[in-house]
Write a protein that holds these residues in place. Structure first.
Motif, mmCIF file in Angstrom:
data_model
loop_
_atom_site.group_PDB
_atom_site.id
_atom_site.type_symbol
_atom_site.label_atom_id
_atom_site.label_comp_id
_atom_site.label_asym_id
_atom_site.label_seq_id
_atom_site.Cartn_x
_atom_site.Cartn_y
_atom_site.Cartn_z
ATOM 1 N N TYR A 48 6.399 10.021 -6.726
ATOM 2 C CA TYR A 48 6.160 8.822 -5.946
ATOM 3 C C TYR A 48 6.760 8.534 -4.919
ATOM 4 O O TYR A 48 7.767 9.375 -4.713
ATOM 5 N N ARG A 49 6.563 7.480 -3.990
ATOM 6 C CA ARG A 49 7.148 7.444 -2.726
ATOM 7 C C ARG A 49 6.703 5.955 -2.438
ATOM 8 O O ARG A 49 5.737 5.365 -2.979
ATOM 9 N N MET A 50 7.670 5.318 -1.753
ATOM 10 C CA MET A 50 7.608 4.163 -1.337
ATOM 11 C C MET A 50 6.792 3.745 -0.175
ATOM 12 O O MET A 50 6.862 4.872 0.815
ATOM 13 N N THR A 51 5.773 2.951 -0.140
ATOM 14 C CA THR A 51 5.135 2.771 0.972
ATOM 15 C C THR A 51 5.898 1.915 2.062
ATOM 16 O O THR A 51 6.690 1.222 1.766
ATOM 17 N N ARG A 52 5.212 1.657 3.375
ATOM 18 C CA ARG A 52 6.021 0.760 4.003
ATOM 19 C C ARG A 52 5.851 -0.563 3.629
ATOM 20 O O ARG A 52 6.701 -1.429 3.710
ATOM 21 N N ALA A 53 4.676 -1.076 3.278
ATOM 22 C CA ALA A 53 4.738 -2.348 2.549
ATOM 23 C C ALA A 53 5.743 -2.733 1.371
ATOM 24 O O ALA A 53 6.421 -3.713 1.309
ATOM 25 N N GLY A 54 6.180 -1.586 0.480
ATOM 26 C CA GLY A 54 7.170 -1.752 -0.132
ATOM 27 C C GLY A 54 8.486 -1.634 0.205
ATOM 28 O O GLY A 54 9.371 -2.398 -0.385
ATOM 29 N N GLN A 55 8.558 -0.822 1.397
ATOM 30 C CA GLN A 55 9.858 -0.776 2.214
ATOM 31 C C GLN A 55 10.167 -2.403 2.569
ATOM 32 O O GLN A 55 11.537 -2.658 2.450
ATOM 33 N N VAL A 56 9.431 -2.996 3.093
ATOM 34 C CA VAL A 56 9.504 -4.345 3.762
ATOM 35 C C VAL A 56 9.825 -5.207 2.700
ATOM 36 O O VAL A 56 10.539 -5.975 2.729
ATOM 37 N N ALA A 57 8.950 -5.246 1.537
ATOM 38 C CA ALA A 57 8.991 -6.176 0.311
ATOM 39 C C ALA A 57 10.669 -5.737 -0.239
ATOM 40 O O ALA A 57 11.378 -6.711 -0.635
ATOM 41 N N TYR A 58 11.136 -4.553 -0.452
ATOM 42 C CA TYR A 58 12.300 -4.093 -0.845
ATOM 43 C C TYR A 58 13.574 -4.737 -0.109
ATOM 44 O O TYR A 58 14.337 -5.216 -0.733
ATOM 45 N N GLU A 59 13.236 -4.629 1.253
ATOM 46 C CA GLU A 59 14.464 -5.008 2.404
ATOM 47 C C GLU A 59 14.489 -6.523 1.990
ATOM 48 O O GLU A 59 15.628 -7.127 2.057
ATOM 49 N N ALA A 60 13.432 -7.377 2.128
ATOM 50 C CA ALA A 60 13.500 -8.523 1.974
ATOM 51 C C ALA A 60 13.921 -8.912 0.839
ATOM 52 O O ALA A 60 14.638 -10.154 0.646
ATOM 53 N N HIS A 61 13.706 -8.498 -0.199
ATOM 54 C CA HIS A 61 14.411 -8.826 -1.678
ATOM 55 C C HIS A 61 15.851 -8.580 -1.772
ATOM 56 O O HIS A 61 16.453 -9.480 -2.157
ATOM 57 N N CYS A 62 16.250 -7.494 -1.130
ATOM 58 C CA CYS A 62 17.799 -7.346 -1.108
ATOM 59 C C CYS A 62 18.339 -8.173 -0.045
ATOM 60 O O CYS A 62 19.490 -8.603 -0.586
ATOM 61 N N ALA A 63 17.835 -8.552 0.659
ATOM 62 C CA ALA A 63 18.523 -9.802 1.837
ATOM 63 C C ALA A 63 18.618 -11.321 0.990
ATOM 64 O O ALA A 63 19.524 -11.719 1.198
ATOM 65 N N ALA A 64 17.375 -11.316 0.188
ATOM 66 C CA ALA A 64 17.512 -12.648 -0.446
ATOM 67 C C ALA A 64 18.432 -12.620 -1.615
ATOM 68 O O ALA A 64 19.202 -13.695 -1.851
ATOM 69 N N LEU A 65 18.668 -11.435 -2.194
ATOM 70 C CA LEU A 65 19.659 -11.328 -3.169
ATOM 71 C C LEU A 65 21.027 -11.427 -2.605
ATOM 72 O O LEU A 65 22.010 -12.092 -3.155
ATOM 73 N N ARG A 66 21.219 -10.871 -1.306
ATOM 74 C CA ARG A 66 22.565 -10.890 -0.538
ATOM 75 C C ARG A 66 22.943 -12.316 -0.180
ATOM 76 O O ARG A 66 23.992 -12.929 -0.362
ATOM 77 N N ALA A 67 21.709 -13.064 0.227
ATOM 78 C CA ALA A 67 22.051 -14.346 0.548
ATOM 79 C C ALA A 67 22.407 -15.420 -0.452
ATOM 80 O O ALA A 67 23.271 -16.230 -0.648
ATOM 81 N N LEU A 68 21.746 -15.003 -1.823
ATOM 82 C CA LEU A 68 21.989 -15.864 -2.910
ATOM 83 C C LEU A 68 23.459 -15.536 -3.499
ATOM 84 O O LEU A 68 24.122 -16.429 -3.954
ATOM 85 N N ILE A 69 23.908 -14.353 -3.387
ATOM 86 C CA ILE A 69 25.326 -13.804 -3.646
ATOM 87 C C ILE A 69 26.253 -14.330 -2.754
ATOM 88 O O ILE A 69 27.325 -14.986 -3.217
ATOM 89 N N GLY A 70 25.889 -14.292 -1.626
ATOM 90 C CA GLY A 70 26.841 -14.902 -0.707
ATOM 91 C C GLY A 70 27.037 -16.392 -0.632
ATOM 92 O O GLY A 70 28.132 -16.825 -0.252
ATOM 93 N N GLY A 71 26.190 -16.933 -1.105
ATOM 94 C CA GLY A 71 26.263 -18.568 -1.176
ATOM 95 C C GLY A 71 27.066 -18.987 -2.559
ATOM 96 O O GLY A 71 27.159 -20.067 -2.671
ATOM 97 N N ALA A 72 27.104 -18.052 -3.404
ATOM 98 C CA ALA A 72 27.825 -18.481 -4.861
ATOM 99 C C ALA A 72 29.065 -18.848 -4.533
ATOM 100 O O ALA A 72 29.944 -18.053 -3.786
ATOM 101 N N GLY A 73 29.394 -19.937 -5.386
ATOM 102 C CA GLY A 73 30.921 -20.334 -5.350
ATOM 103 C C GLY A 73 30.976 -21.165 -3.973
ATOM 104 O O GLY A 73 32.203 -21.607 -3.723
#
Length: 99
Positions: free
Chosen positions: A71-96
């Motif tokens: 398996y390999r990640m596609t360009r679309a997968g890379q974009v989606a994964y990076e966006a998901h990670c950014a959303a998680l970081r924003a969610l965690i950064g806003g906690a508390g």
């Protein structure tokens, strides 16, 4: 607050698979199975969902017990994964923040 989280990637097994693929040009089915510590049928199911979404691609060589899949990640997968990670970081950064 949860804008940007991708429901296809957010499932823990898929998120873990995407994390592995984000750090390697390609990985074998066996390697992913060992890393994620899940059954072959479960891994196959999870990877099929990601492939159907266009987030990963697979290459099969041979058939039956002698065959292998990588398996390999596609360009679309890379974009989606990076966006998901950014959303998680924003969610965690806003906690508390309201504490």
């Amino acid at each position: 607050m949860i804008d940007g989280l991708d429901p296809l990637i957010h499932i823990p097994k898929r998120l873990a698979a995407m994390a592995v693929l984000a750090n390697a040009p390609s990985v074998s089915f066996r390697f992913l199975k060992d890393q994620l510590q899940i059954s072959e049928s479960d891994l196959s199911k999870q990877m099929s969902v990601l492939e159907s979404a266009g987030y990963i691609s697979s290459t099969k060589v041979g058939h039956g017990r002698g065959g292998s899949t990588t398996y390999r990640m596609t360009r679309a997968g890379q974009v989606a994964y990076e966006a998901h990670c950014a959303a998680l970081r924003a969610l965690i950064g806003g906690a508390g923040a309201g504490d």
